[in-house]
Design an enzyme around this catalytic site. Structure first.
Site, mmCIF file in Angstrom:
data_model
loop_
_atom_site.group_PDB
_atom_site.id
_atom_site.type_symbol
_atom_site.label_atom_id
_atom_site.label_comp_id
_atom_site.label_asym_id
_atom_site.label_seq_id
_atom_site.Cartn_x
_atom_site.Cartn_y
_atom_site.Cartn_z
ATOM 1 N N LYS A 73 0.835 -1.195 0.000
ATOM 2 C CA LYS A 73 0.000 0.000 0.000
ATOM 3 C C LYS A 73 0.871 1.247 0.000
ATOM 4 C CE LYS A 73 -3.856 1.892 2.767
ATOM 5 N NZ LYS A 73 -4.695 1.615 3.966
ATOM 6 N N SER A 160 -9.507 1.431 3.280
ATOM 7 C CA SER A 160 -8.706 2.228 2.379
ATOM 8 C C SER A 160 -7.673 1.429 1.588
ATOM 9 C CB SER A 160 -7.978 3.317 3.176
ATOM 10 O OG SER A 160 -7.100 2.739 4.134
ATOM 11 N N SER A 184 -9.719 -1.077 7.298
ATOM 12 C CA SER A 184 -9.196 -0.770 5.974
ATOM 13 C C SER A 184 -8.545 -1.943 5.251
ATOM 14 C CB SER A 184 -8.178 0.383 6.061
ATOM 15 O OG SER A 184 -8.823 1.574 6.425
#
Length: 497
Positions: A73, A160, A184
């Site tokens: 990420k 996310s 997330s």
């Protein structure tokens, strides 16, 4: 990934071939899905694959992850690739060091392909609040049927960590790192149909993980199988003295002891006799759709059929978790993001300075997106003198109550609580739990449509404009089932296998 590692050891497949396959998948799919925001050069990636190949030939490979293509990420600092956190505020930022978990993976021989898309600074549950554009769910009908292009058929990947989940689900990499503050990793895993693992707070180093809410931020793992998640976790959970929030060695050792002591011996995964599974009543929220309820029931029947004892349990303070989370997390975020003022970190506005309109106002308006600004305002308000006692302190008390709820249902004691409460009356007042695990849903529904979110997901595109009249706060409910574990700091595994 576990199967690929076995084939690599048996020399039935080569790291170079695995890497080539992933790069081909990225080339074929990523322009539709938008899972990656930055890719390492093909030359460097293939060179690392060749180096891994040589280690296998010489019998000096570094372990199960050597030669395995992975992604991370865009919230993890990396020396070789920009780290933007999905924001214009950090556009073009290059970290001088790697995050500890990135370093652990690289030292284990894993091949980092690139950085994945995310909601800006980790704030979102759909991966649509990104300066790099939204990530679309690989399972969206329009990806499989080119003639279907209407926005109502485009499904979100979850956030996310949606880019990481989409990359794994579409076969662009074997595993990916994400971060989980309030769900997330777990929500994208649920929406994209992959395994998402949020370890307990303090098990994996946060050094080099750009902060959203320090007391809840956790490194997460997205893979295709539980075994694959275990392989990644074994590598990244090493102790790191640079992170003061990591659990010390004595607590880790005590945790292993109580794990062995409180868990029955399972020699056959199809025989779960002795395992007690709790079904928390409060997770049966009104927002649950019929499909999720049916999958939950199937999970209960499956465990019972294999010998597990399933009982109903109560976590009465779960109903307050979402409210407490959206007081505490924005409050911590408003403090963490105060450093981005155009002087020390991040974007600096090029607009002419004005005495009545300081340049940092323009800097933060240009650098932060709508959702980040909304949460900064909310967090700043709860930390003001007039609101601190009424909101922030009460939310902290609720957080403590939620943690106690979990302590009271699990058979295994909360080691961290035991160490913290030595000498306190609360250490002796906790009830004795009677279950080994809890079985509960992660999401209230399947992946929502893109048009259901009140945000512009396209640049100057009328077809992708905001939905008028929708309150952004209504969509915080997507985190209702994930925030309790985040507030308590316990681990959570999403698995659809």
């Amino acid at each position: 990934m576990k199967n690929a590692a076995d084939l690599l050891r048996q020399k039935k497949v080569k790291p170079f071939k695995l890497t080539e396959i992933c790069l081909e998948r990225i080339k074929a799919l990523d322009h539709k899905i938008n899972a990656f925001v930055e890719l390492e050069s093909s030359e460097k990636i293939l060179e690392r694959a060749k180096n891994s190949e040589q280690r296998y030939l010489k019998g000096t490979h570094k372990g199960n992850l050597d030669g395995i293509p992975i992604a991370a990420k865009d919230i993890f600092c990396t020396k070789d690739l920009p780290t933007t956190c999905g924001s214009n505020m950090l556009n073009g930022f290059h970290s001088p060091y790697n995050a500890t978990v990135i370093e652990f993976l690289c030292n284990a021989g894993a091949i980092l392909l690139g950085k994945t898309n995310m909601d800006e600074f980790g704030m979102g549950s759909a991966n649509i609040y990104s300066a790099k554009g939204p990530t679309l769910n690989p399972c969206s009908p329009f990806l499989k049927t080119p003639e279907i292009t209407q926005i109502e058929e485009q499904r979100v990947a979850g956030g996310s960590s949606g880019g990481s989940a989409a990359a794994v689900a579409s076969g662009m990499c074997f595993a990916a790192l994400g971060s989980d503050t309030g769900g997330s990793v777990r929500l994208p895993a649920s929406y994209c149909g992959v395994v998402g693992f949020k370890p307990s707070y303090g098990q994996c180093s946060r050094w080099g993980l750009i902060a959203y809410a320090n007391s809840m931020d956790t490194v997460g793992i997205l893979t295709r199988t539980v075994d694959d998640a275990k392989l990644i976790y074994e590598v990244i959970s090493g102790h790191d003295p640079k992170d003061s929030t990591m659990l010390p060695t004595r607590i880790r050792e005590a945790n292993k002891f109580f794990t062995i002591k409180s868990s029955p011996d399972i020699h056959d995964v199809n025989d779960l006799t002795g395992i007690r599974v709790g079904v928390p009543q409060e997770y049966f929220v009104s927002e649950l759709c019929d499909d999720v309820i049916e999958v939950w029931r199937q999970g209960i029947h499956h465990l019972r059929a294999h010998g597990a004892t399933v009982v109903s349990v109560s976590c009465p303070n779960t109903k307050y978790a979402l409210l407490a989370y959206y007081i505490l997390a924005p409050a911590e975020a408003s403090s963490n993001l105060a450093r981005y003022d155009g002087v020390r970190y991040g974007h600096r506005s090029s607009k002419e300075k004005d005495y009545q309109d300081p340049f940092y106002v323009n800097t933060r308006e240009e650098g932060f997106g709508e959702e980040v600004r909304r949460r900064i305002i909310l967090g700043t308000y709860t930390l003001t003198a007039g609101s601190y006692n009424n909101y922030f302190l009460k939310a902290q008390k609720i957080r403590h109550m939620i943690r106690r709820d979990f302590d009271n249902v699990f058979l295994r004691p909360n080691i961290l609580a035991l160490f913290n409460d030595i000498g306190n009356d609360s250490a002796n007042n906790s009830k004795v739990g009677n279950v080994h695990i809890l079985l509960a849903p992660v999401a209230t529904s399947t992946a929502p449509r893109m048009c259901e979110f009140p945000v512009s997901v396209g640049k100057d595109n009328d077809d992708n404009s905001s939905v008028v009249g929708l309150d952004p706060a209504e969509f915080y409910v997507h985190d209702v089932l994930t925030t309790p574990a985040s507030l308590a700091g316990i681990y959570y595994l999403h698995n659809l296998q």
